[in-house]
Design a protein around this motif. Structure first.
Motif: not given
Length: 182
Positions: A83-86, A91-94, A96-105, A144-150
């Protein structure tokens, strides 16, 4: 033994719901100009929490669960550094991070529903499996972030999905907690 495990689940579920609600609300109300600052704070929180867990691992007895926490702590630190480096590819990092969290939860919720909610003999516990599967679907959508471009739209989506996750964790608590047979 089972009641002790369920009591731990109760405590974890309450704390997770509170934290998810707070993070979701902050992400929803965060103005666009402060989003990079908020993501930096998230990165620092992950690094600090991971470091504390590593230090707890070093000071603890080396049981299997401590090794699992140690692995999770290292993953948290790596995610915080990403998160700090990129920051410019946030968009990609957030996602991915929250997507993995929701999948695990969601997967953890499905496991708990199959293990504990079924045993609590409450009617409609199958709904919990459907809601947890919905969390898994939300996580896949975020990855996969299909709709959020910002970044702002992604922040709103993540905030809403975290509020839904907090609600599902609250429902998980209701269905899992055993009731007394009269």
């Amino acid at each position: 033994m089972i009641f002790q495990t369920v009591e731990n689940l109760k405590r974890q579920s309450i704390m997770l719901s509170i934290v998810l609600m707070a993070v979701g609300i902050v992400m929803i109300i965060c103005p666009e100009r402060y989003e990079l600052t908020l993501t930096s704070v998230l990165g620092y929180i992950l690094i600090i929490t991971g470091s504390v867990w590593v230090l707890e691992f070093i000071a603890s007895n080396k049981s299997l669960i401590r090794y699992i926490y140690f692995t999770v702590a290292l993953i948290m630190e790596i995610a915080g550094l990403c998160i700090l480096f990129y920051r410019h590819d946030i968009l990609i990092v957030l996602g991915l991070l929250f997507g993995i969290f929701l999948i695990l939860d969601g997967a953890y919720g499905i496991f708990n529903a199959m293990t504990y909610a079924k045993r609590s003999e409450r009617k409609g516990w199958e709904v919990l499996i459907v809601l947890c599967a919905l969390l898994v679907v939300f996580g896949i959508i975020l990855i996969f972030n299909p709709w959020w471009e910002t970044t702002h739209k992604l922040f709103l989506a993540i905030g809403i999905m975290l509020l839904v996750s907090a609600a599902v964790d609250g429902m998980k608590l209701i269905w899992i907690w055993p009731h007394r047979a009269e």
